[in-house]
Scaffold this motif. Structure first.
Motif, PDB file in Angstrom:
ATOM      1  N   THR A   1       0.762  -1.256  -0.008  1.00  0.00           N
ATOM      2  CA  THR A   1       0.092   0.051   0.132  1.00  0.00           C
ATOM      3  C   THR A   1       0.832   1.374  -0.088  1.00  0.00           C
ATOM      4  O   THR A   1       0.156   2.124  -0.137  1.00  0.00           O
ATOM      5  N   LYS A   2       2.007   1.114   0.420  1.00  0.00           N
ATOM      6  CA  LYS A   2       3.200   2.394   0.288  1.00  0.00           C
ATOM      7  C   LYS A   2       2.425   3.091   1.698  1.00  0.00           C
ATOM      8  O   LYS A   2       3.193   4.372   1.746  1.00  0.00           O
ATOM      9  N   VAL A   3       1.788   2.738   2.541  1.00  0.00           N
ATOM     10  CA  VAL A   3       1.325   3.396   3.672  1.00  0.00           C
ATOM     11  C   VAL A   3       2.383   4.138   4.333  1.00  0.00           C
ATOM     12  O   VAL A   3       3.352   3.445   4.698  1.00  0.00           O
ATOM     13  N   GLY A   4       2.493   5.423   4.953  1.00  0.00           N
ATOM     14  CA  GLY A   4       3.339   5.897   5.549  1.00  0.00           C
ATOM     15  C   GLY A   4       4.750   6.416   4.927  1.00  0.00           C
ATOM     16  O   GLY A   4       5.510   6.805   5.545  1.00  0.00           O
ATOM     17  N   THR A   5       4.747   6.062   3.845  1.00  0.00           N
ATOM     18  CA  THR A   5       5.953   6.469   3.068  1.00  0.00           C
ATOM     19  C   THR A   5       5.933   7.925   2.726  1.00  0.00           C
ATOM     20  O   THR A   5       7.184   8.464   2.668  1.00  0.00           O
ATOM     21  N   GLY A   6       4.889   8.728   2.742  1.00  0.00           N
ATOM     22  CA  GLY A   6       4.848   9.859   2.361  1.00  0.00           C
ATOM     23  C   GLY A   6       4.680  10.699   3.773  1.00  0.00           C
ATOM     24  O   GLY A   6       5.400  11.706   4.032  1.00  0.00           O
ATOM     25  N   ASP A   7       3.931  10.086   4.684  1.00  0.00           N
ATOM     26  CA  ASP A   7       3.795  10.743   5.942  1.00  0.00           C
ATOM     27  C   ASP A   7       3.965   9.730   7.111  1.00  0.00           C
ATOM     28  O   ASP A   7       2.734   9.086   7.489  1.00  0.00           O
ATOM     29  N   PRO A   8       5.263   9.702   7.481  1.00  0.00           N
ATOM     30  CA  PRO A   8       5.467   8.496   8.526  1.00  0.00           C
ATOM     31  C   PRO A   8       4.697   8.702  10.086  1.00  0.00           C
ATOM     32  O   PRO A   8       4.721   7.922  10.683  1.00  0.00           O
ATOM     33  N   SER A   9       4.257  10.265   9.897  1.00  0.00           N
ATOM     34  CA  SER A   9       3.427   9.981  11.215  1.00  0.00           C
ATOM     35  C   SER A   9       2.229   9.317  11.671  1.00  0.00           C
ATOM     36  O   SER A   9       1.684   8.974  12.568  1.00  0.00           O
ATOM     37  N   CYS A  10       1.689   8.751  10.330  1.00  0.00           N
ATOM     38  CA  CYS A  10       0.628   7.472  10.530  1.00  0.00           C
ATOM     39  C   CYS A  10       0.966   6.367  11.064  1.00  0.00           C
ATOM     40  O   CYS A  10       0.067   5.633  11.469  1.00  0.00           O
ATOM     41  N   ILE A  11       2.331   6.279  10.868  1.00  0.00           N
ATOM     42  CA  ILE A  11       2.586   4.724  11.165  1.00  0.00           C
ATOM     43  C   ILE A  11       2.313   4.037  12.571  1.00  0.00           C
ATOM     44  O   ILE A  11       1.724   2.783  12.634  1.00  0.00           O
ATOM     45  N   PRO A  12       2.393   4.703  13.766  1.00  0.00           N
ATOM     46  CA  PRO A  12       2.015   3.952  14.635  1.00  0.00           C
ATOM     47  C   PRO A  12       0.475   3.591  14.714  1.00  0.00           C
ATOM     48  O   PRO A  12       0.044   2.364  15.207  1.00  0.00           O
ATOM     49  N   GLU A  13      -0.370   4.369  14.072  1.00  0.00           N
ATOM     50  CA  GLU A  13      -1.841   4.134  13.756  1.00  0.00           C
ATOM     51  C   GLU A  13      -1.901   2.756  12.937  1.00  0.00           C
ATOM     52  O   GLU A  13      -2.820   1.659  13.083  1.00  0.00           O
ATOM     53  N   VAL A  14      -1.110   2.830  11.741  1.00  0.00           N
ATOM     54  CA  VAL A  14      -1.115   1.649  10.831  1.00  0.00           C
ATOM     55  C   VAL A  14      -0.761   0.258  11.750  1.00  0.00           C
ATOM     56  O   VAL A  14      -1.245  -0.692  11.314  1.00  0.00           O
ATOM     57  N   GLU A  15       0.281   0.578  12.333  1.00  0.00           N
ATOM     58  CA  GLU A  15       0.634  -0.849  13.217  1.00  0.00           C
ATOM     59  C   GLU A  15      -0.189  -1.356  14.104  1.00  0.00           C
ATOM     60  O   GLU A  15      -0.557  -2.546  13.971  1.00  0.00           O
ATOM     61  N   GLN A  16      -1.017  -0.242  14.583  1.00  0.00           N
ATOM     62  CA  GLN A  16      -2.029  -0.765  15.644  1.00  0.00           C
ATOM     63  C   GLN A  16      -3.186  -1.616  14.895  1.00  0.00           C
ATOM     64  O   GLN A  16      -3.755  -2.461  15.241  1.00  0.00           O
ATOM     65  N   LEU A  17      -3.488  -0.952  13.412  1.00  0.00           N
ATOM     66  CA  LEU A  17      -4.587  -1.613  12.820  1.00  0.00           C
ATOM     67  C   LEU A  17      -3.859  -2.838  12.243  1.00  0.00           C
ATOM     68  O   LEU A  17      -4.984  -3.982  12.198  1.00  0.00           O
ATOM     69  N   ILE A  18      -2.607  -3.132  11.814  1.00  0.00           N
ATOM     70  CA  ILE A  18      -2.406  -4.267  11.465  1.00  0.00           C
ATOM     71  C   ILE A  18      -2.350  -5.375  12.523  1.00  0.00           C
ATOM     72  O   ILE A  18      -3.077  -6.377  12.158  1.00  0.00           O
ATOM     73  N   ARG A  19      -2.035  -4.911  13.794  1.00  0.00           N
ATOM     74  CA  ARG A  19      -2.290  -6.024  15.070  1.00  0.00           C
ATOM     75  C   ARG A  19      -3.664  -6.085  15.034  1.00  0.00           C
ATOM     76  O   ARG A  19      -4.010  -7.361  15.319  1.00  0.00           O
ATOM     77  N   PHE A  20      -4.603  -5.247  14.752  1.00  0.00           N
ATOM     78  CA  PHE A  20      -5.857  -5.612  14.948  1.00  0.00           C
ATOM     79  C   PHE A  20      -6.273  -6.540  13.772  1.00  0.00           C
ATOM     80  O   PHE A  20      -7.117  -7.530  14.441  1.00  0.00           O
ATOM     81  N   TYR A  21      -6.323  -6.224  12.719  1.00  0.00           N
ATOM     82  CA  TYR A  21      -6.741  -7.259  11.738  1.00  0.00           C
ATOM     83  C   TYR A  21      -6.144  -8.229  11.827  1.00  0.00           C
ATOM     84  O   TYR A  21      -6.721  -9.526  11.415  1.00  0.00           O
ATOM     85  N   ARG A  22      -4.909  -8.610  12.098  1.00  0.00           N
ATOM     86  CA  ARG A  22      -3.969  -9.933  12.177  1.00  0.00           C
ATOM     87  C   ARG A  22      -4.771 -10.816  13.197  1.00  0.00           C
ATOM     88  O   ARG A  22      -5.193 -11.868  13.028  1.00  0.00           O
ATOM     89  N   GLU A  23      -5.297  -9.978  14.328  1.00  0.00           N
ATOM     90  CA  GLU A  23      -5.872 -10.896  15.406  1.00  0.00           C
ATOM     91  C   GLU A  23      -7.226 -11.345  14.977  1.00  0.00           C
ATOM     92  O   GLU A  23      -7.526 -12.604  15.237  1.00  0.00           O
ATOM     93  N   LYS A  24      -7.722 -10.376  14.285  1.00  0.00           N
ATOM     94  CA  LYS A  24      -9.219 -10.675  13.977  1.00  0.00           C
ATOM     95  C   LYS A  24      -9.286 -11.716  12.800  1.00  0.00           C
ATOM     96  O   LYS A  24     -10.135 -12.571  12.823  1.00  0.00           O
ATOM     97  N   PHE A  25      -8.404 -11.657  11.981  1.00  0.00           N
ATOM     98  CA  PHE A  25      -8.239 -12.757  10.725  1.00  0.00           C
ATOM     99  C   PHE A  25      -7.491 -14.064  11.016  1.00  0.00           C
ATOM    100  O   PHE A  25      -7.761 -15.137  10.808  1.00  0.00           O
ATOM    101  N   PHE A  26      -6.519 -13.856  11.682  1.00  0.00           N
ATOM    102  CA  PHE A  26      -5.714 -15.085  12.022  1.00  0.00           C
ATOM    103  C   PHE A  26      -5.369 -15.490  13.371  1.00  0.00           C
ATOM    104  O   PHE A  26      -4.781 -16.574  13.519  1.00  0.00           O
ATOM    105  N   GLY A  27      -5.889 -14.853  14.328  1.00  0.00           N
ATOM    106  CA  GLY A  27      -5.931 -15.466  15.557  1.00  0.00           C
ATOM    107  C   GLY A  27      -4.821 -14.552  16.628  1.00  0.00           C
ATOM    108  O   GLY A  27      -3.926 -14.053  15.843  1.00  0.00           O
TER     109      GLY A  27
END
Lengths: 222, 388
Positions: free
Chosen positions: A192-218
């Motif tokens: 997605t290239k997310v955060g490569t232009g504006d790294p300030s969103c990266i903490p939230e991205v990491e949180q979302l990844i954790r959330f969806y990872r647990e949601k879908f994969f346990g």
């Protein structure tokens, strides 16, 4: 150019199961409630939702018949172009939605891919993305019902929330990336290239990844 | 092969009697393979399989000749053992890569190869026949064109490699007729043991080894030899090679019967060339159905096939080979590859022809997709080569 390669022989030895559960096989080899062409005319007045395309390898159509008094879905028919997981999960969804007299529209809107997967006895990790279209097609059919019955205020359009204001990457994009198997920040960025232009969103991205990872994969997945 | 697992357990590098016996057996195998390649025994390097042979032939050769140039030519339909490493080398800046297109049959045009050669070109790698769609490439013609270029320009470059994993044991792999400097083959493709292969590398060719150590295999592939595997490979290759004409006639008849039967089904198309085709390969696309669903239904009927659909691979894209022939994504997702072999009988073929329409009918009745035949020809094959 980044040539896409799709090995015809690929090592399965990646600690990921490729085997389908008995429940998946049952619904795949004996699909329930699917719409055959000779039935389509009889469902002309049913509400219909459609997602995907044959070019992506998955496409689904869902027809629902709703009791206007109780808002219960009394009948659901479907057609799916896709692999075993896609066919089995649409079939299972049709069973879940119509059992016990049928789900109400409000309840049906809350149906999530993991509810279907749970009833299927799980899916191989990399097949999970094949199972997320069924409930999307169902929600599209529910919207179609409200449109047909002039209840426009009840139509829900699924918007993504913008996480990366520079690249306009939404939470939906991140969800899709995780579903496709990108479970680290680097992998999601590769997609997605997310955060490569504006790294300030990266903490939230990491949180979302954790959330969806647990949601879908346990929760125990690395 | 069997005694070399236990009774004849010597290491070919040892000087004692058992070691010498093993060494003699390996040399004998090397000589037998060389006679089929029409090469000298010391030009035969035993490896762990086709993938390793391809890696030595490409990365090993490119690294040894980088002073002379870094341009490499290959095609869009190569096996991943070739494409993946070339793309990786290109990303690292070690090579400039030209990927040639193929026509609608998956055939490489000799003239496009000639046109792509520059003074910087050190290596050309084109497979002998494609593993997915079976198209046999005009390797001898391309080889002659490369020789003509070398002669006209008074150079030994470009070097020419062919991945013959699909053809060894089935087609003539005489390196003097193919005019190749390097050729890869794999034992498992002609009923030999898995995990053993050969790289033919012309004598005197500089190659940087990828695996170093005890200097085995001319120093190009260190490590104690897989003695039973090597002997098994040589014997399997001899057997397949000796029977190939008779077996090919039998397989081609079965293959064409299968293809004719499958193409009678609605909305079906043959992938690959109708005649310039491996005797054991039939690859057909069916519209409106997805490949993985078809292979699982076929599997349930005892028919084992593979597909170019994305859903059956770890990537999200369908077969790069089928897409390269210009077929749409929709049709690529519905491609099925049937492979015939020693054990395949006429009854088997008739059984497939009987089962396929039942499965297609069911899956099509579930499917919401209704594409028409025009879909097969909607996207013209990519005509341009790409540069990385």
């Amino acid at each position: 150019m980044d040539t896409q390669t799709s090995p015809d022989i690929t090592s399965r030895d990646r600690a990921q199961s490729w085997f389908y559960s008995d429940e998946v096989k049952d619904h795949f080899f004996h699909p329930r409630n699917f719409m055959t062409d000779d039935m389509v005319a009889a469902y002309r007045d049913a509400s219909m939702g459609m997602v995907g395309s044959p070019a992506c390898g998955d496409m689904m159509k869902v027809w629902i018949v709703v009791d206007p008094n109780t808002t219960q879905i009394t009948d659901l028919k479907w057609q799916t172009f896709g692999c075993a997981s896609a066919i089995a999960s649409t079939s299972m969804m049709s069973a879940i939605v119509t059992e016990n007299g049928g789900m109400t529209l409000d309840r049906a809107r809350q149906l999530r891919p993991q509810d279907i997967m749970e009833r299927l006895g799980g899916l191989p990790n990399r097949k999970i993305h094949c199972s997320v279209l069924g409930d999307k097609a169902l929600r599209a059919a529910i919207n179609d019902f409200y449109r047909r019955t002039n209840q426009h205020e009840k139509i829900e359009i699924e918007h993504g929330r913008i996480i990366d204001p520079v690249l306009k990457v939404t939470d939906k994009d991140i969800e899709e990336a995780v579903l496709d198997g990108a479970i680290t920040l680097e992998a999601v960025q590769a997609k997605t290239k997310v955060g490569t232009g504006d790294p300030s969103c990266i903490p939230e991205v990491e949180q979302l990844i954790r959330f969806y990872r647990e949601k879908f994969f346990g929760a125990d997945q690395a | 092969m069997r005694p070399y697992f236990d009774r004849m357990y010597g290491n070919p590098s040892s000087f004692h009697a058992e070691g010498l016996a093993a060494q003699r057996a390996v040399l004998d195998a090397r000589t037998r393979v060389a006679s089929i390649l029409n090469s000298r025994p010391d030009e035969v390097i035993f490896t762990s399989g086709g993938t390793e042979s391809d890696n030595i032939a490409i990365t090993g050769v490119i690294r040894a000749h980088r002073e002379r140039g870094t341009h490499v030519i290959t095609t869009a339909i190569e096996h991943h053992a070739v494409l993946e490493q070339l793309e990786r080398l290109a990303k690292r800046g070690e090579v400039e890569l030209t990927i040639l297109p193929v026509d609608a049959y998956g055939m490489v045009d000799r003239k496009s190869v000639e046109k792509a050669i520059t003074e910087q070109t050190v290596l050309i790698s084109i497979m002998h026949a494609n593993n997915e769609i079976g198209t046999i490439q005009p390797i001898a013609d391309i080889g002659r064109a490369i020789l003509a270029y070398r002669k006209a320009h008074d150079t030994v470059y470009p070097l020419f490699h062919t991945d013959a994993c699909q053809t060894a044991g089935a087609l003539d792999i005489d390196v003097t007729k193919l005019h190749v400097d390097l050729l890869s083959l794999s034992a498992q493709k002609f009923y030999g043991p898995k995990g053993v292969g050969v790289l033919y590398a012309r004598r005197g060719l500089k190659i940087e080894p990828l695996v170093v150590g005890g200097g085995q295999e001319r120093g190009l592939r260190a490590g104690t030899e897989n003695v039973p595997g090597i002997i098994g490979l040589a014997t399997a290759l001899e057997l397949a090679h000796a029977e190939r004409e008779k077996e090919n006639t039998r397989l081609i008849a079965l293959r064409d019967r299968l293809i004719t039967g499958l193409l009678k089904l609605p909305k079906a198309r043959l992938n690959g060339h109708p005649t310039e085709r491996l005797p054991n390969n039939a690859n057909v696309s069916f519209l409106d159905v997805e490949g993985e669903a078809m292979i699982l239904y076929l599997d349930a009927k005892g028919i084992r096939v593979s597909t170019g659909s994305a859903c059956a691979s770890t990537s999200l894209d369908p077969s790069h080979v089928i897409l390269a022939t210009g077929l749409s994504y929709e049709a690529a997702h519905g491609s099925i590859r049937f492979t015939l072999g020693h054990a395949t009988t006429k009854e088997d073929v008739m059984y497939v022809i009987k089962q396929m329409p039942v499965i297609l009918k069911l899956l099509r009745s579930i499917s919401p997709v209704r594409l028409d035949m025009a879909h097969f020809s909607e996207t013209p094959a990519k005509k341009k080569s790409s540069q990385i």
